[in-house]
Structure formats: C-alpha cells, structure tokens
Design a protein around this motif. Structure first.
Motif, PDB file in Angstrom:
ATOM      1  N   ARG A 248       0.856  -1.274  -0.169  1.00  0.00           N
ATOM      2  CA  ARG A 248       0.164  -0.035  -0.048  1.00  0.00           C
ATOM      3  C   ARG A 248       0.972   1.397   0.022  1.00  0.00           C
ATOM      4  N   LEU A 249       1.937   1.210   0.815  1.00  0.00           N
ATOM      5  CA  LEU A 249       2.722   2.607   0.762  1.00  0.00           C
ATOM      6  C   LEU A 249       3.526   2.638  -0.230  1.00  0.00           C
ATOM      7  N   LEU A 250       4.040   1.520  -0.855  1.00  0.00           N
ATOM      8  CA  LEU A 250       4.859   1.587  -2.218  1.00  0.00           C
ATOM      9  C   LEU A 250       3.844   2.320  -3.286  1.00  0.00           C
ATOM     10  N   LYS A 251       2.739   2.027  -3.220  1.00  0.00           N
ATOM     11  CA  LYS A 251       1.774   2.346  -4.410  1.00  0.00           C
ATOM     12  C   LYS A 251       1.684   4.071  -4.158  1.00  0.00           C
ATOM     13  N   LYS A 252       1.497   4.410  -2.841  1.00  0.00           N
ATOM     14  CA  LYS A 252       1.374   5.876  -2.393  1.00  0.00           C
ATOM     15  C   LYS A 252       2.600   6.408  -2.940  1.00  0.00           C
TER      16      LYS A 252
END
Length: 212
Positions: free
Chosen positions: A191-195
């Motif tokens: 999720r944070l990589l996508k962000k």
C-alpha cells in the motif's frame, strides 16, 4: 582470485595500515565469496573469523524465533562487522544474522590475530573503534526510525539507504522481502509503495523498484 588480493591490498592502504600489518592481514586472511541471499552468519553460530567486505553488500539483521527479521545495518566495501568482533572477542555465540544482499567478496581474518594487532598497531585500534562507532550510529538510526518515524517515512528511508549501499537506483526486492526487513506486513508495504509511486518518488516493476 588475484584481483581480490589486489583489491584487499588497496583497501588496507586506504585505511592507513602499516606495511607490516598489511602483510599480516594478507598472509593470514583468506578470500570468501558468498552469493546473493546466502548467509555468512546465523544466530547461535560461533565464528572464528572477522569478515572484511571487499565488494558487494552484507546485510546484518536480528531474527525472531517466528522468523521475522529486523534490518540493523548494511556493510559495504572496506567495512568490518563490529558485532562479529564483539562475539568472538567475548567468546559468545552470535545473536544476529548476516546475509549477502548481492554477490559479495569477503576477506576473512582469523580472530586469533585480533588481540595481537590491537596491542601492536594504533591504526588497527582506530579501525576497530571506528567500526564500533559507525555500526552503533547506524543501529541508533534504526531505533530512531522505529520509534519516531511513520511507516511511510521508514520505507522511504529504507529505499534510499539501499540505493546508497548498492550504488543503484534499481532495488531488486519483493514486497514480502521488504516487509520482513522492516518487521511489518506485506499488505502495508504494498500500500505504501503505491502511495510513493503516486507521489512520483518511485516506479514499481515486477520484483524491482526504481527510486526516482
């Protein structure tokens, strides 16, 4: 093999070691290559040699009984593992794990020589004390990131640290591997990589991440 000896000699010269000490290290040590993902040290092992990184990157971690890992620091060319020195000089079993981040050449120095070199050579004492100091600072940085940073900040710091240690903007890691090293879940990391990708700080590819 000859190129490894040449590179070790160059590193020892850069460290300012006396000629006698350089020759001792070259004569008593041995080259060792470990491939990407291979362990050099495991918890519970008793090592008799100090690894000096010639090329590549060695990742030093703590591992829980459950198998979860926490990255402590990376060792690069010219670095020595202070934790292995401490364990050997204290006649203790290892409480950490050291794994090759990429194919890595090491120069393995017998611990039986360390006391003699510490007593005889000021340059070697400085090298060992500097190794302790640098690794301690890096572990404090890890503690600070856990205590004071949000997970997205920790993740970005992790990516930048990897870029610096490997010298490449391309990081060959799966989301699961990153999650293990940051001691969190794969879902959180994904999720944070996508962000970060939406913020145009990174680009995501299959099993690799490009830092922009």
């Amino acid at each position: 093999m000859e190129s490894v000896h040449v590179r070790v000699a160059e590193l020892l010269s850069q460290m300012g070691f006396e000629e006698d000490l350089k020759q001792d290290i070259l004569q008593t040590g041995r080259p060792l290559k470990i491939i990407q993902g291979q362990s050099l040290i495991e918890p519970g092992m008793k090592a008799a040699e100090m690894p000096l990184v010639v090329s590549g990157v060695l990742r030093v971690m703590r591992e829980e009984d459950s198998g979860r890992e926490l990255l402590l620091y990376d060792l690069e060319g010219g670095d020595a593992c202070a934790m292995s020195i401490s364990c050997c000089l204290g006649n203790q079993l290892s409480s950490f794990k050291a794994v090759a981040e990429e194919d890595t050449w090491l120069w393995m120095v017998p611990m039986s020589q360390i006391d003699h070199w510490l007593a005889r050579y000021q340059s070697f004492r400085k090298f060992i004390f500097d190794a302790y100091h640098n690794r301690f600072d890096e572990m404090l940085s890890t503690v600070d990131s856990i205590a004071f940073m949000n997970m997205d900040e920790r993740l970005m710091k992790y990516l930048l640290d990897k870029k610096q240690s490997t010298g490449s903007y391309i990081i060959h890691k799966t989301h699961e591997q990153i999650a293990q090293e940051l001691n969190t879940s794969r879902v959180v990391v994904s999720r944070l990589l996508k962000k970060l990708e939406r913020q145009e700080k990174i680009e995501l590819h299959r099993n690799r991440i490009e830092v922009l």
